[in-house]
Design an enzyme around this catalytic site. Structure first.
Site, PDB file in Angstrom:
ATOM      1  N   SER A   1      35.398  43.866  40.044  1.00 10.71           N
ATOM      2  CA  SER A   1      36.539  43.176  39.429  1.00 10.71           C
ATOM      3  C   SER A   1      36.322  41.684  39.185  1.00 10.71           C
ATOM      4  CB  SER A   1      37.788  43.348  40.288  1.00 10.71           C
ATOM      5  OG  SER A   1      38.351  44.595  40.028  1.00 10.71           O
TER       6      SER A   1
ATOM      7  N   LYS B   1      36.203  40.551  35.686  1.00  9.22           N
ATOM      8  CA  LYS B   1      37.424  40.285  34.913  1.00  9.22           C
ATOM      9  C   LYS B   1      37.531  38.799  34.565  1.00  9.22           C
ATOM     10  CE  LYS B   1      39.624  44.300  37.037  1.00  9.22           C
ATOM     11  NZ  LYS B   1      40.454  44.821  38.141  1.00  9.22           N
TER      12      LYS B   1
ATOM     13  N   TYR C   1      34.193  48.573  29.764  1.00  9.99           N
ATOM     14  CA  TYR C   1      34.791  48.141  31.034  1.00  9.99           C
ATOM     15  C   TYR C   1      33.978  48.660  32.227  1.00  9.99           C
ATOM     16  CZ  TYR C   1      37.962  47.865  34.999  1.00  9.99           C
ATOM     17  OH  TYR C   1      38.486  47.615  36.248  1.00  9.99           O
TER      18      TYR C   1
ATOM     19  N   TYR D   1      44.703  40.610  44.103  1.00 11.54           N
ATOM     20  CA  TYR D   1      45.656  41.722  43.996  1.00 11.54           C
ATOM     21  C   TYR D   1      46.870  41.493  44.879  1.00 11.54           C
ATOM     22  CZ  TYR D   1      41.587  43.466  41.803  1.00 11.54           C
ATOM     23  OH  TYR D   1      40.524  43.556  40.993  1.00 11.54           O
TER      24      TYR D   1
ATOM     25  N   VAL E   1      35.546  45.031  44.390  1.00 11.69           N
ATOM     26  CA  VAL E   1      35.327  46.059  45.413  1.00 11.69           C
ATOM     27  C   VAL E   1      33.851  46.246  45.766  1.00 11.69           C
ATOM     28  CG1 VAL E   1      37.466  47.373  45.072  1.00 11.69           C
ATOM     29  CG2 VAL E   1      35.436  47.956  43.733  1.00 11.69           C
TER      30      VAL E   1
END
Ligand code: DON
Length: 308
Positions: free
Chosen positions: A63, A66, A191, A243, A261
Site C-alpha cells: 500500500s 499508493k 494495481y 488506515y 502490508v
C-alpha cells in the site's frame, strides 16, 4: 541521531515483531521471515542517509505504492481532476472495506489510501496501454526512491492477482456506479503490479525525503513533484496513512506516514527527515508492529512530532 543510536533503537524494538503476524491473506507474503527490522533516515539538512538493521532488505511495497501512484496521477492530471475523482476523508474502516462507499451513497471513493481510492487513482495514470502505464509507475518509483534496482516481484504479483477478489469487487462496484472509467481488469492488473514492487527501507526514506523537502530530491536538488502536491499528500498521510489506526498513530507518534502490508512504513517530517522502516509482522490493522514502535522512539528522540 547517529548510526550507533539508530542501531540501539532497532535492537531495543526488535522484539515487538512477536506482537504481530505476517500478512496471511496473500500467500507469497505469508512466507516472509517475520524476524526482520530495519530503518533508514534521510536527513535533509545534513543531506545524508543513516541506516540500521534490515534497511537494505527487499520487500513488497504494497500500500505504500499508493503514495507514488497518487503523486504520478497528480503530475498526469493536475490536482483538481484527481480530487474531483477521489475524496480526502479518513474512513475509520478497514483498508479493503466496501462499506464506506455504500454508506451515504458516496459518489467518490473516500480517500486515495484505502484500496477503492487507490484503484481509482491507478485508473488515472496516463499511458498508451496497460504495459506503458505500469512502466511509467515503475520508472517514477525508481526515480523518487533513488533506487534503480526496484523490480516487479512476479511471485507476489501472481499471488495478489490470484487472491484479489475483494479488490475486484471494489473496482466493479466503482465502475458500476460511474466512479471510475476504463477497463476494470486492466486497471486491477496495474494495481496488483504496483503493490508487488520490491523496495527497501532506504528507498522509502528517499521517497519520504522528497515529500519532506517540498517535492525536491535533496540528493541532487532536482524537483520531482510540485510543492502543492507534496503538501496535500503529506496531509492525507496524516489523516489516512495508517488506515483505521491513523488517529492513534497521529496522537502517539505524530508524523505523516504511510504503511503497507509488506511491513514497510514511510514517513516525512516537513523540512527535516524522510524515514523508511521495515518489519513484516503486522498488527491487527495491517501496520508493521515493530515498525510503529521504532518510529515512535525515533520521532521522540529527534523531537519531530509535527504537533509539538
Ligand atoms: O490491495 C491489497 O490488498 C494489497 N495489495 C495492498 C494492501 C495494503 O498494503 C494494505 N496495507 N496496509
Amino acid at each position: 541521531m547517529n548510526q550507533q543510536l539508530l542501531e540501539e533503537l532497532v535492537g531495543k524494538n526488535f522484539h515487538y515483531y512477536q506482537t504481530g503476524q505476517v500478512a496471511n491473506y496473500i500467500p507469497a507474503l505469508a512466507e516472509v521471515n517475520p524476524k526482520q527490522l530495519g530503518m533508514a533516515i534521510y536527513d535533509i539538512k545534513q543531506n545524508n542517509l543513516i541506516q540500521a538493521g534490515d534497511a537494505s532488505a527487499r520487500f513488497a511495497i504494497e500500500s505504500i505504492s499508493k503514495v507514488p501512484v497518487l503523486l504520478l496521477a497528480i503530475e498526469d492530471n493536475g490536482l483538481e481532476t484527481v480530487f474531483e475523482t477521489i475524496n480526502t476523508e479518513p474512513t475509520g474502516f478497514a483498508f479493503n472495506s466496501i462499506l464506506n462507499m455504500e454508506i451515504n451513497q458516496q459518489k467518490h471513493p473516500m480517500n486515495p489510501f484505502v484500496n477503492a481510492g487507490a484503484i481509482a487513482t491507478t485508473s488515472l495514470i496516463h499511458g498508451k496501454n496497460m504495459d506503458d502505464k505500469f512502466d511509467r509507475i515503475l520508472s517514477f518509483m525508481k526515480e523518487i526512491c533513488h533506487d534503480p534496482a526496484i523490480t516487479l516481484n512476479e511471485e507476489i504479483y501472481l499471488s495478489e492477482s490470484k487472491t484479489g477478489d475483494i479488490n475486484r469487487s471494489l473496482a466493479y462496484y466503482m465502475k458500476g456506479n460511474q466512479m471510475i472509467k476504463g477497463n476494470v481488469e486492466e486497471i486491477l492488473d496495474t494495481y496488483f503490479k504496483q503493490c508487488s514492487v520490491n523496495v527497501t527501507a532506504n528507498g522509502l526514506a528517499h521517497l519520504g525525503a522528497v515529500l519532506a523537502n517540498k517535492g525536491i530530491a535533496p540528493w541532487n536538488n532536482t524537483r520531482i513533484i510540485s510543492e502543492k502536491s507534496a503538501t496535500i499528500v503529506k496531509s492525507i498521510m496524516t489523516t489516512a496513512g495508517l488506515y483505521d489506526e491513523s488517529g492513534e498513530f497521529s496522537a502517539h507518534v505524530g508524523v505523516p506516514a504511510k504503511s503497507g502490508v509488506g511491513g514497510g512504513l514511510m514517513a516525512a517530517v516537513p523540512n527535516c527527515y524522510g524515514f523508511g522502516v521495515f518489519s513484516p509482522a503486522l498488527d491487527n490493522c495491517g501496520n508493521s508492529a515493530a515498525g510503529i514502535q521504532l518510529l515512535k522512539d525515533v520521532v521522540a528522540q529527534l523531537h519531530v512530532d509535527i504537533f509539538d
